[in-house]
Design an enzyme around this catalytic site. Sequence first.
Site, mmCIF file in Angstrom:
data_model
loop_
_atom_site.group_PDB
_atom_site.id
_atom_site.type_symbol
_atom_site.label_atom_id
_atom_site.label_comp_id
_atom_site.label_asym_id
_atom_site.label_seq_id
_atom_site.Cartn_x
_atom_site.Cartn_y
_atom_site.Cartn_z
ATOM 1 N N GLY B 10 41.887 39.764 32.929
ATOM 2 C CA GLY B 10 41.228 39.081 32.034
ATOM 3 C C GLY B 10 40.301 39.703 31.460
ATOM 4 O O GLY B 10 39.985 41.094 31.811
ATOM 5 N N CYS B 11 39.232 39.137 30.632
ATOM 6 C CA CYS B 11 38.031 39.886 30.099
ATOM 7 C C CYS B 11 37.118 40.409 31.437
ATOM 8 O O CYS B 11 37.110 39.855 32.485
ATOM 9 C CB CYS B 11 37.163 39.101 29.259
ATOM 10 S SG CYS B 11 38.440 38.587 28.015
ATOM 11 N N GLY B 12 36.248 41.263 31.062
ATOM 12 C CA GLY B 12 35.107 41.742 31.838
ATOM 13 C C GLY B 12 33.919 41.658 31.209
ATOM 14 O O GLY B 12 33.800 41.988 30.079
#
Lengths: 252, 363
Positions: B10-12
């Site tokens: 997922g995004c960070g």
Amino acid sequence: MVEIDAKGIHYRVLNDRIRELVDRGEDHIVLRNVNGQRYIGDGITREVKIDIYGVAGGDLGAFMNGPRITVYGNAQDGAGNTMNGGKIVVHGMAGDVCGYGMRGGKLYILRDCGYRVGIHMKGYKHLIPTIVIGGTAGEFLCEYMAGGRVIVLGMFGRTPGVLTGDYLATGMHGGSIFLRGRVDRHFMGKEVGEVPLTEEDRRFLRETIKDFAREFELNAEEILDAEFTKLIPVTHRPYGSLYTMDSPIIRS
Amino acid sequence: MSWWSRSISGCGLVGIIHRKKKLIEGEKVICAICNMEERGNGLGAGFAAYGIYPDYRDFYAFHIMYDNETAIGRAEEILMNTMQVEHSEQIPTRRVLSLGATPIFRRYFVKPLAQGRPHDMVDLNDDDYVVKVVMAINAEVDGAYVVSSGKDMGVFKGVGQPDEIADFFRIDEYKAHIWSAHTRFPTNTPGWWGGAHPFALLDWSIVHNGEISSYGINKRYLEMFGYKCTLLTDTEVVAYLCDLLIRRHGLSLDVAASVLAPPFWKDIDRMEEEKREFYTRLRMIYGSAALNGPFAIVLAYERGIMGLNDRIKLRPLVAGYKGDIHVLASENAAIHEVIPDPDEVWMPKAGEPTIVELEDGGN
């Protein structure tokens, strides 16, 4: 004993190194300066001691069967994911979904843990996974739990006295939860109920808490000196009739 | 791109603030976001920095991304007709071979015209005036996108891994008292330069991990207030919602957070009467501003940072501090990259904002 300085090392390189050592028969591996490297100890199927200094990354000890991992620091999300056997001891806090689908072994967390810990835990005959949380557990603890045992102490985290968050044991249909104190009914799934502890439960609590206390150099008697509450599912298949003609959903 | 950086994730995100307004080197935020390399897939990364333009602190700093020279001409025409342009220049970049062809980036330090404003904008306050100009450029000029428009701050973003984007925009040469950063793993919307995070309007900037399923409702709601969503990515609505709720409607950050992640009705039912009444009204008035779907966001603004999760915490967020330096991040390890020996680290509760502001409001 072999030491590895993990500073700046990518997790693949680090885990290849660990695997090589395990294959070579090394029985004690010490990892220094770990900071977020994922998948440490995953899938290792023999007894080996792994000490981690720093922040252990996601999915620590996933699928493992045998190792004993000690984290001198915090663990991130998913520690003990689907682990089968062995022990993970975290001298700090741990993130979300730890012990997901855990099937055996022990996971001890000294302080708080995140959301959805123990979700989908299961047990089978002699395989009884056990999680002990020394601090406060986040919401959805033991959601859809099917087996195993979880103990929450609410003693060593940021919010002493607070045991869990909302949605405790929602959809639980197996296993048992032991709380050092009580949680308001409002925060529990309707699938669980409180029952008195049996002699066997007390024996289990005593043994497990003593072991937990030994790991973290705590006073077991002090921890045990409280009323524990036991939660178990009141129905074996909470969603068994969800899509049948008797279901309130279908009827409406 | 390294051979291992393609795993699914997922995004960070990261947010950093020095509460005493001391400057933090760009290197710190780069290390923090790069620690979470696995959370992105090279299709977007970016940084927001506050306190980087002290020489022009009274001017709105427009960072504009251009696809071509024609767009530059047309956007600059709008700026010339609406703004006093104190200074303008190319945003300094380095050549990063792995990025391939890159857009053109320019920045402008501007003030709304004192006289000779367009007739429909005469009575607007400065911030509203600037918002209108930003919307005009984004909506009317093909190939021009206002990346940020706040005072003494700027957003730097594009398609690449965070280390590549940092290298390209020379983030290591900036120092800021507030930073945010993002590494992207786009799921539903295109991975293009304008779709990278942070999204910003005035001094509000947002980095986000998750999906805003309510995008359509939020977008239509915002359109009623003159906001135009042109950047093809759900996160854009969060930046505009913050501007609407906090600046224009004057809600406190706490209350704005309760609009974005409103308490469940079952919890409202259990509140004392006064509180119950308040949250009931809030949900009724701002139903269309609620964010649905999984999210962790970090909002950065002139005075501070705010972290917020969806109400059942479907995306991670960790907070920590050492002395006056506070950090919010998707992962614990990223915090340790900034402050190796934090005084405290914890996981904020779902739906409850973590707000850290400059001491004395930054004065």
